[in-house]
Design an enzyme around this catalytic site. Structure first.
Site, PDB file in Angstrom:
ATOM      1  N   ARG A  49       0.848  -1.192   0.000  1.00  0.00           N
ATOM      2  CA  ARG A  49       0.000   0.000   0.000  1.00  0.00           C
ATOM      3  C   ARG A  49       0.887   1.247   0.000  1.00  0.00           C
ATOM      4  NH1 ARG A  49       1.610   1.834   4.165  1.00  0.00           N
ATOM      5  NH2 ARG A  49       0.404   3.719   3.891  1.00  0.00           N
ATOM      6  N   GLY A  50       0.206   2.401   0.014  1.00  0.00           N
ATOM      7  CA  GLY A  50       0.942   3.657  -0.067  1.00  0.00           C
ATOM      8  C   GLY A  50       1.039   4.045  -1.535  1.00  0.00           C
ATOM      9  N   ALA A  51       0.676   5.286  -1.843  1.00  0.00           N
ATOM     10  CA  ALA A  51       0.538   5.689  -3.241  1.00  0.00           C
ATOM     11  C   ALA A  51       1.791   5.415  -4.093  1.00  0.00           C
ATOM     12  CB  ALA A  51       0.132   7.162  -3.300  1.00  0.00           C
ATOM     13  N   ARG A  86      -6.682  -0.055  -7.564  1.00  0.00           N
ATOM     14  CA  ARG A  86      -7.240   0.919  -6.610  1.00  0.00           C
ATOM     15  C   ARG A  86      -7.422   2.233  -7.378  1.00  0.00           C
ATOM     16  NH1 ARG A  86      -4.304   1.360  -0.920  1.00  0.00           N
ATOM     17  NH2 ARG A  86      -6.383   2.076  -0.286  1.00  0.00           N
ATOM     18  N   GLN A 188      -3.201   2.188   9.882  1.00  0.00           N
ATOM     19  CA  GLN A 188      -1.865   2.354   9.284  1.00  0.00           C
ATOM     20  C   GLN A 188      -0.942   3.139  10.213  1.00  0.00           C
ATOM     21  OE1 GLN A 188      -4.722   2.629   7.623  1.00  0.00           O
ATOM     22  NE2 GLN A 188      -4.522   2.106   5.466  1.00  0.00           N
ATOM     23  N   ASP A 229      -2.413  10.967  -1.834  1.00  0.00           N
ATOM     24  CA  ASP A 229      -2.639   9.942  -2.855  1.00  0.00           C
ATOM     25  C   ASP A 229      -2.895  10.549  -4.230  1.00  0.00           C
ATOM     26  OD1 ASP A 229      -3.314   8.554  -0.199  1.00  0.00           O
ATOM     27  OD2 ASP A 229      -3.036   6.948  -1.663  1.00  0.00           O
ATOM     28  N   ASN A 239      -6.155  12.190   0.568  1.00  0.00           N
ATOM     29  CA  ASN A 239      -5.269  11.381   1.407  1.00  0.00           C
ATOM     30  C   ASN A 239      -6.162  10.546   2.313  1.00  0.00           C
ATOM     31  OD1 ASN A 239      -2.565  10.607   2.207  1.00  0.00           O
ATOM     32  ND2 ASN A 239      -2.935  11.656   4.138  1.00  0.00           N
ATOM     33  N   LYS A 240      -5.559   9.707   3.114  1.00  0.00           N
ATOM     34  CA  LYS A 240      -6.298   8.773   3.973  1.00  0.00           C
ATOM     35  C   LYS A 240      -7.433   9.450   4.716  1.00  0.00           C
ATOM     36  CE  LYS A 240      -5.877   5.266   4.247  1.00  0.00           C
ATOM     37  NZ  LYS A 240      -6.766   4.414   3.408  1.00  0.00           N
TER      38      LYS A 240
END
Ligand code: MRU
Length: 328
Positions: A49-51, A86, A188, A229, A239-240
């Protein structure tokens, strides 16, 4: 292809391995990724994960697929599948397009795919270093710093974006304390950022997401650093989920709110935050153990923070104040 490795990914002798981020911090399990189908599943399950990192992983998975003898049609359909794994982080689409889909009528050989995938990895490492170097100057001795989600080595091929800045400041001897939002629903912050900061020896305190505003009022937070992101042309950013609330709280308390990101996170074709597609995820991620098993749930994985709430963007080319944000 050369061997490459980061905190969450290894490419060695043509084999691709990822560290299962759903099992961290209690188990460190490396999963072999034998096909683009498998990589798509791992990305969707947030095992990786993570852009920036999902872009790098998709690129390397396509290169390994090509090296293993996949034909052109197979490579193109694998690229199309990975691109859709995603929807919010534009780094994923940018990497897949750069490595394969921009070249469907041109230079699409095993070697060019491999070279481009290596470049995606190497550039991400360099971009993180540059972001860290520019951003570290914003951190002063005695600062209390809030971060949300995980924008560290686990989310990139390099030292991370928001966490890369903290890491660089720590390496330079700056004394500061990090408050880590746990980051509901998948934690996270509690699982990954806490694990990374612990390994780096950076002092931190874990808090529930709903505590941040109170700490700001108490004067314990001087700056906020988050990743992104997708940053739209006008500077709005996804973002998250929870980032928007943090930005509002920071604005109310006149605390600087910094967004750290590489250029691969910037989407020039996206005019503003309203046009950013927001991923909706499984309701079971949100249902607490004591909730009714069938209760209705809303689970957007990201929210949009309007550019007005951003103090500055920390990019590889420098710290850009919001009023100077201009992608024309
Ligand atoms: O759903 P995730 O864990 O992939 O979300 C990650 C984030 O929101 C990060 O803050 C973002 O990707 C930046 S990582 C450098």
């Amino acid at each position: 292809m050369k061997n490459m490795s980061s905190m969450g990914l290894i490419f060695e002798n043509g084999k691709l391995l990822i560290l299962d981020q759903q099992l961290l911090p209690h188990q460190e399990v490396w999963l072999t990724c034998k096909s683009p189908e498998k990589m798509t599943q791992y990305i969707q399950a947030l095992k990786i994960r993570g852009a920036p990192l999902i872009g790098v992983a998709a690129a390397l998975s396509l290169a390994a697929f090509a090296k293993n003898g996949a034909n052109l049609n197979e490579i193109i359909s694998a690229a199309q599948m990975l691109r859709k794994a995603r929807p919010t982080a534009v780094n994923l689409m940018a990497a897949v397009d750069r490595v394969v889909l921009n070249h469907v009528n041109g230079d699409l050989t095993v070697d060019t795919i491999a070279q481009r995938a290596e470049a995606v990895f190497d550039e991400d490492v360099a971009l993180c270093d540059a972001i860290g170097e520019h951003g570290q100057s914003l951190i002063l001795d005695g600062d209390g710093i809030l971060t949300h989600c995980n924008a560290g080595g686990l989310a990139t091929a390099g030292i991370g974006t928001a966490l890369g800045i903290l890491r660089r400041a720590h390496e330079l001897g700056r004394n500061f304390h990090v408050f880590v939002d746990e980051t509901r629903p998948l934690l996270q912050g509690a699982r990954l950022t806490a694990w990374e900061l612990g390994r780096l020896g950076i002092p931190y305190t874990l808090i529930c997401d709903n505590m941040a505003a109170m700490l700001m009022r108490q004067g314990r937070i001087q700056k906020v650093f988050v990743g992104a992101d997708r940053i739209a042309k006008n500077g709005d950013l996804a973002n998250k989920i929870g980032t928007y609330s943090v930005a509002i709280s920071a604005g109310h308390h006149k605390i600087p709110f910094y967004v750290a990101a590489p250029p691969t996170t910037v989407d020039r074709d996206c005019p503003n935050g309203k046009a950013i597609p927001i991923e909706q995820r499984d309701p079971d991620e949100v249902r607490a153990k004591k909730s009714p098993a069938t209760c209705d749930v809303y689970n957007p994985a990201f929210d949009v923070t309007p550019t007005e709430l951003v103090t500055a963007y920390v990019l590889d080319r420098g710290v850009i104040l919001r009023r100077d944000w201009d992608l024309q």
